[in-house]
Write a protein that holds these residues in place. Structure first.
Motif: not given
Length: 286
Positions: A80-109
């Motif tokens: 966390a102090l050297n910034g690697q934790l934020w870098q890796h966490t933000s990358a993973s959360v962005g990808r997961a939320l992006g794919g999850f959100g797209i799936a919800v928007l089309y799969a539920v309807p």
């Protein structure tokens, strides 16, 4: 005169109030019960953390391959102090939320439409059965070949993996609506649009949220596997890089970080579910 004064004294002694018991405020009682409830529910997690800390120190496990929890947390603090934790966490959360959100928007309807229109469901069912039984991780090389090693392939893989719990639970939610509710609405003259919006959709929400919560867990699982194979950032990359570099404490902290993200996702979805199903009996206790 003495009798009158004596009787007055006796009356005063009888009516004199005794010491009052001070009851604890109701607010403190609620707080205490809440603390006890949290402690009871967290007992196994605390026991696991204690075992993780003590087992390596007592040499029940090899500290080189299973370091104490305190060393793992210290490694996470360093990340966390050297910034690697934020870098890796933000990358993973962005990808997961992006794919999850797209799936919800089309799969539920799409699931609502398939469950509502029987002919559409019969037409698409063979394709759905074929694709949902194809493991998402088995298609990872295909996604990389077709979409490259960048962000698009990872997000697309998350979308694919999340689609099936969302789609299947939504279809089941529509088909499992109580027929008496539908019959009652039609008896009262509800149109097809009113029947869908006022009866089918609200009754389907609890089961749809089951699929949403399953899909949120799937998004993390599939993304971590994808990041281990072809990525230069993300928690999956952090874990596999730490393993190859023999940074074992960093590797374990990456696993903990992924677990905490999954728990946070699930908690947020539970809050949303309680708000959208406030009409449901016992919804506040789920």
């Amino acid at each position: 005169m003495s009798e009158i004064s004596l009787s007055a004294a006796n009356a005063g002694s009888v009516s004199a109030p005794g010491p009052l018991a001070i009851a604890p405020p109701a607010a403190w009682l609620r707080v205490w019960r809440h603390v006890l409830h949290i402690g009871w529910r967290s007992a196994l997690v605390v026991a696991l953390a204690a075992w993780w800390e003590l087992a390596p120190r007592l040499e029940l496990t090899d500290p080189a391959f299973f370091p104490p929890l305190s060393e793992v947390l210290a490694a996470g603090w360093a990340l966390a102090l050297n910034g690697q934790l934020w870098q890796h966490t933000s990358a993973s959360v962005g990808r997961a939320l992006g794919g999850f959100g797209i799936a919800v928007l089309y799969a539920v309807p799409l699931g609502l439409a398939i469950g509502w229109y029987r002919s559409l469901g019969e037409f698409l069912n063979p394709l759905i059965e074929l694709l949902r039984n194809t493991a998402a991780l088995a298609l990872l090389p295909v996604f990389i070949l077709l979409l490259g090693i960048g962000e698009v392939s990872k997000v697309a893989m998350v979308v694919y993996a999340c689609s099936w719990p969302l789609l299947l639970n939504t279809i089941a939610a529509v088909k499992q609506v109580d027929p008496l509710l539908i019959k009652s609405a039609r008896t009262m003259g509800a149109s097809a649009r009113q029947l869908f919006l006022k009866v089918i959709l609200p009754a389907s929400v609890p089961t749809i949220f089951v699929g949403i919560r399953l899909a949120s867990a799937t998004s993390i699982l599939v993304l971590v596997a994808a990041e281990m194979v072809g990525a230069k950032s993300g928690l999956g990359y952090l874990i596999i890089y730490a393993q190859y570099s023999f940074l074992i404490a960093d590797m374990y902290f990456g696993i903990i970080a992924i677990t905490l993200i999954g728990v946070l996702f699930n908690a947020l979805l539970q809050v949303a579910e309680r708000r959208l199903t406030a009409w449901k009996p016992g919804a506040g206790n789920t």
